[in-house]
Design an enzyme around this catalytic site. Structure first.
Site, PDB file in Angstrom:
ATOM      1  CG  HIS A  82      -1.908   1.095   1.248  1.00  0.00           C
ATOM      2  ND1 HIS A  82      -3.145   0.933   0.661  1.00  0.00           N
ATOM      3  CD2 HIS A  82      -1.874   2.364   1.720  1.00  0.00           C
ATOM      4  CE1 HIS A  82      -3.833   2.066   0.793  1.00  0.00           C
ATOM      5  NE2 HIS A  82      -3.079   2.945   1.424  1.00  0.00           N
ATOM      6  CG  ASP A 161     -10.806   4.666   5.265  1.00  0.00           C
ATOM      7  OD1 ASP A 161     -10.290   5.663   5.809  1.00  0.00           O
ATOM      8  OD2 ASP A 161     -10.529   4.317   4.107  1.00  0.00           O
ATOM      9  NE  ARG A 168      -8.668  11.902   7.388  1.00  0.00           N
ATOM     10  CZ  ARG A 168      -7.854  10.965   6.891  1.00  0.00           C
ATOM     11  NH1 ARG A 168      -8.314   9.762   6.586  1.00  0.00           N
ATOM     12  NH2 ARG A 168      -6.594  11.213   6.709  1.00  0.00           N
ATOM     13  CB  SER A 183      -7.419   6.254   6.747  1.00  0.00           C
ATOM     14  OG  SER A 183      -7.638   6.073   5.383  1.00  0.00           O
ATOM     15  CE  LYS A 187      -7.753   2.589   2.956  1.00  0.00           C
ATOM     16  NZ  LYS A 187      -7.924   3.972   2.556  1.00  0.00           N
TER      17      LYS A 187
HETATM   18  N1  URA Z   1      -4.356   6.895   2.032  1.00  0.00           N
HETATM   19  C1  URA Z   1      -5.378   6.376   2.741  1.00  0.00           C
HETATM   20  O1  URA Z   1      -5.843   5.285   2.479  1.00  0.00           O
HETATM   21  N2  URA Z   1      -5.866   7.105   3.765  1.00  0.00           N
HETATM   22  C2  URA Z   1      -5.392   8.310   4.108  1.00  0.00           C
HETATM   23  O2  URA Z   1      -5.872   8.887   5.054  1.00  0.00           O
HETATM   24  C3  URA Z   1      -4.332   8.844   3.347  1.00  0.00           C
HETATM   25  C4  URA Z   1      -3.822   8.105   2.311  1.00  0.00           C
END
Ligand code: URA
Length: 436
Positions: A82, A161, A168, A183, A187
């Site tokens: 990620h 999220d 946000r 966040s 996930k």
């Molecule tokens: N990527 C994400 O998944 N969440 C964030 O808050 C920032 C970058």
């Protein structure tokens, strides 16, 4: 318990309890807590911060807000990667196939573009026919067969999220360490893999601008992963300038293919090898990241990585002929060349501005529901360290809307900084934070 009391408590800088955090996440996800109260709490968090414990509790509550995917029918250690969001970052399409070619199961859930940053799912959709939404059984059988599948996140994974991120995005509360960590990790933990390689972007084109902030983000995400029994590693990597030469959807997939053919830009090749090396190590295929690096290099030079990308495209319904015939990608009808005004060395190419130019050309969304132009984007002809003469081409902006292209070209032009002396090279990787 009321939302008013929770907001007030955080406004006064006090720590929230597990019950208060769960009440907020559950209520906001279900819709019983309105946006205005959630926004007020997010802003209080932004100014007063969350402790480590609160960040862990928030991650856990967000992870549990939806489905937790069961990937136990995939053989071996499942690895995911990620990135916290960058410009020109097509490494998933290179590191994923390289790791899969080394025998690691890569069950990757990716996102779409956000703000000025791109997303792998949008990029993959530039391949004609490619499906990025697969039913769980198809996803699992593809990973078992080809060792690699990349799909978009379903609405049932960490829905808290999904809602909070959108809020946000419009309340200036994205760039907070605890909110980003919860966040990302909510996930990832819900998506069912066993190991995570996190690419924490750092610099003017990233949500974390300083190395210290990016390291702190990497450390807390690694701690959250380890506390959940997942092998987690974070690389803090440079995002002051775009990665590679291409920014945009089809443009980036073509560069990923070139990289897997061994002819890609040096920075994108090296970062992909390094990410792959940690994925291969985390997947248990080798005894160290260094051995993973050697394995990834062999998969690159033998063409085994490219074969895995072909298998990924075929497996998800895309036309694999794109690998040898780039004319099959969506083609932009127009382009504008960005030229240098003066002689000198390029000392900076602001990643954020190139990301904004690419979005303006049509490659990204300016509002949530915008359709994107898969052919649009920016190709850099010059980068940091190159010498240019006035009139030289710095970049070309591609797209289909003449007015937008000219605006994008003006933004792209402002991204290039020239100076009389060659700038010292900046490191590609600032730190590696290993949790296992
Ligand atoms: N990527 C994400 O998944 N969440 C964030 O808050 C920032 C970058």
């Amino acid at each position: 318990m009321t939302m008013y009391d929770i907001i007030l408590k955080k406004r006064e800088g006090k720590a929230l309890s597990k019950e208060e955090i769960s009440y907020f996440v559950k209520g906001y996800t279900e819709g019983s807590i309105p946006d205005y109260q959630a926004s007020a709490l997010l802003m209080a968090v932004f100014f007063k911060g969350l402790s480590h414990d609160e960040t862990f509790l928030l991650t856990d509550a967000m992870m549990r807000s939806g489905d937790i995917v069961d990937l136990s029918s995939i053989e071996g250690v499942k690895v995911d990667k990620h990135s916290t969001g960058g410009v020109g970052d097509k490494t998933t399409l290179i590191a994923g196939p390289l790791a899969a070619a080394c025998g690691v199961s890569v069950a990757k859930m990716s996102g779409r573009g956000l703000g000025f940053t791109g997303g792998t799912v949008d990029k993959m959709e530039s391949v004609p026919g490619m499906r990025t939404s697969l039913a769980a059984e198809e996803f699992i059988s593809l990973v078992n067969r080809a060792k690699l599948a990349v799909i978009g996140q379903t609405g049932h994974i960490a829905p808290a999220d999904k809602k909070l991120y959108a809020l946000r995005d419009v309340t200036a509360t994205v760039d907070n360490l605890s909110l980003i960590a919860s966040s990302v990790m909510s996930k990832k933990l819900a998506s069912g893999s066993d190991a995570f390689v996190l690419d924490v972007k750092c610099g003017s084109g990233a949500f974390m601008e300083t190395i210290e902030e990016a390291k702190a983000l990497g450390e807390i995400m690694v701690e959250i992963g380890a506390a959940s029994g997942k092998k987690t590693i974070a690389l803090v990597t440079n995002m002051d300038r775009p990665l590679g030469r291409g920014v945009g959807n089809g443009i980036e997939v073509m560069e990923a293919i070139e990289t897997l053919k061994g002819t890609g830009p040096a920075d994108i090749t090296e970062l992909s090898l390094r990410l792959a090396s940690h994925m291969i190590f985390a997947g248990g295929a080798v005894a160290s990241p260094d051995a993973g690096y050697e394995a990834a290099k062999r998969a690159l030079s033998s063409g085994a990585g490219l074969d895995k990308l072909r298998a990924l495209i075929e497996g998800q319904g895309g036309n694999p002929a794109v690998i040898d015939d780039f004319s099959l990608f969506p083609k932009a009808a127009r382009s504008v060349v960005v030229r240098a005004d003066t002689d000198g060395y390029i000392v900076g190419v602001a990643a954020r501005d190139i990301g904004i130019a690419s979005r303006r050309s049509g490659a990204g969304r300016e509002t949530k529901d915008d359709a994107i132009d898969l052919s649009a984007g920016v190709v850099l002809h010059k980068t940091v360290g190159d010498f240019v003469k006035a009139g030289d081409s710095l970049a070309v902006v591609y797209g289909n809307d003449e007015a937008r292209l000219h605006e994008a070209a003006a933004v792209a032009k402002a991204a290039f900084l020239t100076g009389p002396e060659k700038a010292a090279p900046t490191p590609l990787i600032h730190a590696v934070i290993a949790g296992f």
